[in-house]
Design a protein around this motif. Sequence first.
Motif, PDB file in Angstrom:
ATOM      1  N   HIS A  92       1.074  -1.226  -0.039  1.00 34.76           N
ATOM      2  CA  HIS A  92      -0.127  -0.125   0.034  1.00 34.76           C
ATOM      3  C   HIS A  92       0.872   1.208  -0.046  1.00 34.76           C
ATOM      4  O   HIS A  92       0.358   2.180  -0.633  1.00 34.76           O
ATOM      5  CB  HIS A  92      -1.024  -0.043   1.052  1.00 34.76           C
ATOM      6  CG  HIS A  92      -1.958   1.094   1.251  1.00 34.76           C
ATOM      7  ND1 HIS A  92      -1.818   1.974   2.054  1.00 34.76           N
ATOM      8  CD2 HIS A  92      -2.953   1.338   0.436  1.00 34.76           C
ATOM      9  CE1 HIS A  92      -2.843   3.039   1.879  1.00 34.76           C
ATOM     10  NE2 HIS A  92      -3.517   2.582   1.025  1.00 34.76           N
TER      11      HIS A  92
ATOM     12  N   TYR B 106       0.785   4.342  -2.630  1.00 33.82           N
ATOM     13  CA  TYR B 106       0.846   5.769  -2.551  1.00 33.82           C
ATOM     14  C   TYR B 106       1.884   6.440  -2.930  1.00 33.82           C
ATOM     15  O   TYR B 106       1.870   7.523  -3.546  1.00 33.82           O
ATOM     16  CB  TYR B 106       0.594   5.858  -0.866  1.00 33.82           C
ATOM     17  CG  TYR B 106      -0.825   5.951  -0.413  1.00 33.82           C
ATOM     18  CD1 TYR B 106      -1.511   5.218  -0.922  1.00 33.82           C
ATOM     19  CD2 TYR B 106      -1.003   6.917   0.477  1.00 33.82           C
ATOM     20  CE1 TYR B 106      -2.962   5.343  -0.382  1.00 33.82           C
ATOM     21  CE2 TYR B 106      -2.359   7.029   1.022  1.00 33.82           C
ATOM     22  CZ  TYR B 106      -3.269   6.211   0.662  1.00 33.82           C
ATOM     23  OH  TYR B 106      -4.492   6.528   0.972  1.00 33.82           O
TER      24      TYR B 106
ATOM     25  N   ARG C 253      -6.057   6.989  -5.560  1.00 31.48           N
ATOM     26  CA  ARG C 253      -5.971   6.883  -4.121  1.00 31.48           C
ATOM     27  C   ARG C 253      -7.189   5.966  -3.663  1.00 31.48           C
ATOM     28  O   ARG C 253      -6.934   4.895  -2.969  1.00 31.48           O
ATOM     29  CB  ARG C 253      -6.094   8.152  -3.258  1.00 31.48           C
ATOM     30  CG  ARG C 253      -5.753   7.908  -1.794  1.00 31.48           C
ATOM     31  CD  ARG C 253      -5.842   9.339  -1.039  1.00 31.48           C
ATOM     32  NE  ARG C 253      -6.552   8.784   0.297  1.00 31.48           N
ATOM     33  CZ  ARG C 253      -7.712   9.265   0.621  1.00 31.48           C
ATOM     34  NH1 ARG C 253      -8.049  10.571   0.328  1.00 31.48           N
ATOM     35  NH2 ARG C 253      -8.198   8.958   2.074  1.00 31.48           N
TER      36      ARG C 253
ATOM     37  N   ASP D 291      -6.690   2.371  -1.776  1.00 29.27           N
ATOM     38  CA  ASP D 291      -7.297   1.826  -0.616  1.00 29.27           C
ATOM     39  C   ASP D 291      -7.963   0.764  -0.624  1.00 29.27           C
ATOM     40  O   ASP D 291      -8.221   0.005   0.144  1.00 29.27           O
ATOM     41  CB  ASP D 291      -8.069   3.212  -0.074  1.00 29.27           C
ATOM     42  CG  ASP D 291      -7.220   4.335   0.261  1.00 29.27           C
ATOM     43  OD1 ASP D 291      -5.787   4.052   0.586  1.00 29.27           O
ATOM     44  OD2 ASP D 291      -7.829   5.445   0.503  1.00 29.27           O
TER      45      ASP D 291
ATOM     46  N   ARG E 106      -7.755  -2.976   1.079  1.00 29.72           N
ATOM     47  CA  ARG E 106      -8.987  -3.723   1.743  1.00 29.72           C
ATOM     48  C   ARG E 106      -9.153  -5.335   1.072  1.00 29.72           C
ATOM     49  O   ARG E 106      -9.388  -6.087   1.849  1.00 29.72           O
ATOM     50  CB  ARG E 106     -10.413  -3.082   1.279  1.00 29.72           C
ATOM     51  CG  ARG E 106     -11.388  -3.668   2.060  1.00 29.72           C
ATOM     52  CD  ARG E 106     -12.521  -2.878   1.359  1.00 29.72           C
ATOM     53  NE  ARG E 106     -13.898  -3.409   2.125  1.00 29.72           N
ATOM     54  CZ  ARG E 106     -15.188  -3.082   1.881  1.00 29.72           C
ATOM     55  NH1 ARG E 106     -15.421  -1.900   1.322  1.00 29.72           N
ATOM     56  NH2 ARG E 106     -16.112  -3.738   2.275  1.00 29.72           N
TER      57      ARG E 106
ATOM     58  N   TRP F 161     -10.371   0.368   5.781  1.00 33.44           N
ATOM     59  CA  TRP F 161     -10.706   0.892   4.681  1.00 33.44           C
ATOM     60  C   TRP F 161     -11.206   2.242   4.757  1.00 33.44           C
ATOM     61  O   TRP F 161     -10.713   3.266   4.090  1.00 33.44           O
ATOM     62  CB  TRP F 161     -11.551   0.049   3.485  1.00 33.44           C
ATOM     63  CG  TRP F 161     -11.911   0.676   2.317  1.00 33.44           C
ATOM     64  CD1 TRP F 161     -10.993   0.681   1.280  1.00 33.44           C
ATOM     65  CD2 TRP F 161     -13.093   1.338   2.005  1.00 33.44           C
ATOM     66  NE1 TRP F 161     -11.851   1.194   0.163  1.00 33.44           N
ATOM     67  CE2 TRP F 161     -12.996   1.810   0.687  1.00 33.44           C
ATOM     68  CE3 TRP F 161     -14.311   1.531   2.605  1.00 33.44           C
ATOM     69  CZ2 TRP F 161     -13.900   2.587  -0.026  1.00 33.44           C
ATOM     70  CZ3 TRP F 161     -15.275   2.344   2.004  1.00 33.44           C
ATOM     71  CH2 TRP F 161     -15.144   2.768   0.812  1.00 33.44           C
TER      72      TRP F 161
ATOM     73  N   LEU G 272      -8.865   4.526   6.103  1.00 30.98           N
ATOM     74  CA  LEU G 272      -7.844   5.263   5.091  1.00 30.98           C
ATOM     75  C   LEU G 272      -8.739   6.454   4.252  1.00 30.98           C
ATOM     76  O   LEU G 272      -8.107   7.354   3.807  1.00 30.98           O
ATOM     77  CB  LEU G 272      -7.588   4.175   4.050  1.00 30.98           C
ATOM     78  CG  LEU G 272      -6.604   3.015   4.491  1.00 30.98           C
ATOM     79  CD1 LEU G 272      -6.113   2.102   3.577  1.00 30.98           C
ATOM     80  CD2 LEU G 272      -4.965   3.677   4.711  1.00 30.98           C
ATOM     81  N   ARG G 273      -9.812   5.978   4.113  1.00 26.65           N
ATOM     82  CA  ARG G 273     -10.675   6.870   3.051  1.00 26.65           C
ATOM     83  C   ARG G 273     -10.560   8.420   3.832  1.00 26.65           C
ATOM     84  O   ARG G 273     -10.682   9.348   3.044  1.00 26.65           O
ATOM     85  CB  ARG G 273     -12.053   6.421   2.615  1.00 26.65           C
ATOM     86  CG  ARG G 273     -11.888   5.406   1.817  1.00 26.65           C
ATOM     87  CD  ARG G 273     -11.058   5.105   0.652  1.00 26.65           C
ATOM     88  NE  ARG G 273     -11.573   6.361  -0.341  1.00 26.65           N
ATOM     89  CZ  ARG G 273     -10.728   7.188  -0.931  1.00 26.65           C
ATOM     90  NH1 ARG G 273      -9.342   6.691  -1.097  1.00 26.65           N
ATOM     91  NH2 ARG G 273     -11.054   8.047  -1.574  1.00 26.65           N
TER      92      ARG G 273
ATOM     93  N   ALA H  74      -6.122   9.101   5.136  1.00 30.06           N
ATOM     94  CA  ALA H  74      -4.740   8.840   4.424  1.00 30.06           C
ATOM     95  C   ALA H  74      -4.686   9.990   3.333  1.00 30.06           C
ATOM     96  O   ALA H  74      -3.659   9.777   2.873  1.00 30.06           O
ATOM     97  CB  ALA H  74      -4.919   7.292   3.877  1.00 30.06           C
TER      98      ALA H  74
END
Length: 153
Positions: A63, A67, A87, A91, A95, A111, A114-115, A118
Amino acid sequence: MSHETEQELTKWVLKQIEARPIVSEVILTAYAVKYDELSDGITLMHELSFRGMKMKHPIGVGHDLLYALGVHSPWLPADCRTDRKARLWADLWFRYGMQDFGHWARSRAWWVGLRIGAWHGWNCHRRHGNPTPELLEAVNREWKKGRILSELN
């Protein structure tokens, strides 16, 4: 544990859990380009790190690579070439990785996390000039190698 040993262990684990091809590809590429040395693994989920082996969790390594690559990731679908969509895709990949590693109950909650938060990490990568030309070249070389090998099988 040496980098080569971690890489071999990661290959073995991915085969044992029968991870989705996209999850395996990203993780194996991350280790091949030694991104595990730059990654912090899964931030705030230390209980999921491979502590007994003093190793970062492969999902976090993959991950973090996604990024760092941002919109330049070779795995992105053609319609995901904006920061927001790239992005979201990265993400979603996380998941799927969580599910493949058996963390079904946590995958949705992480998840969502992250949304929500992140974006800061994503923007930090852009401010620091990621992806670097060297990283992009190394990832694209490994990605092409993976494509050739999959066509041969």
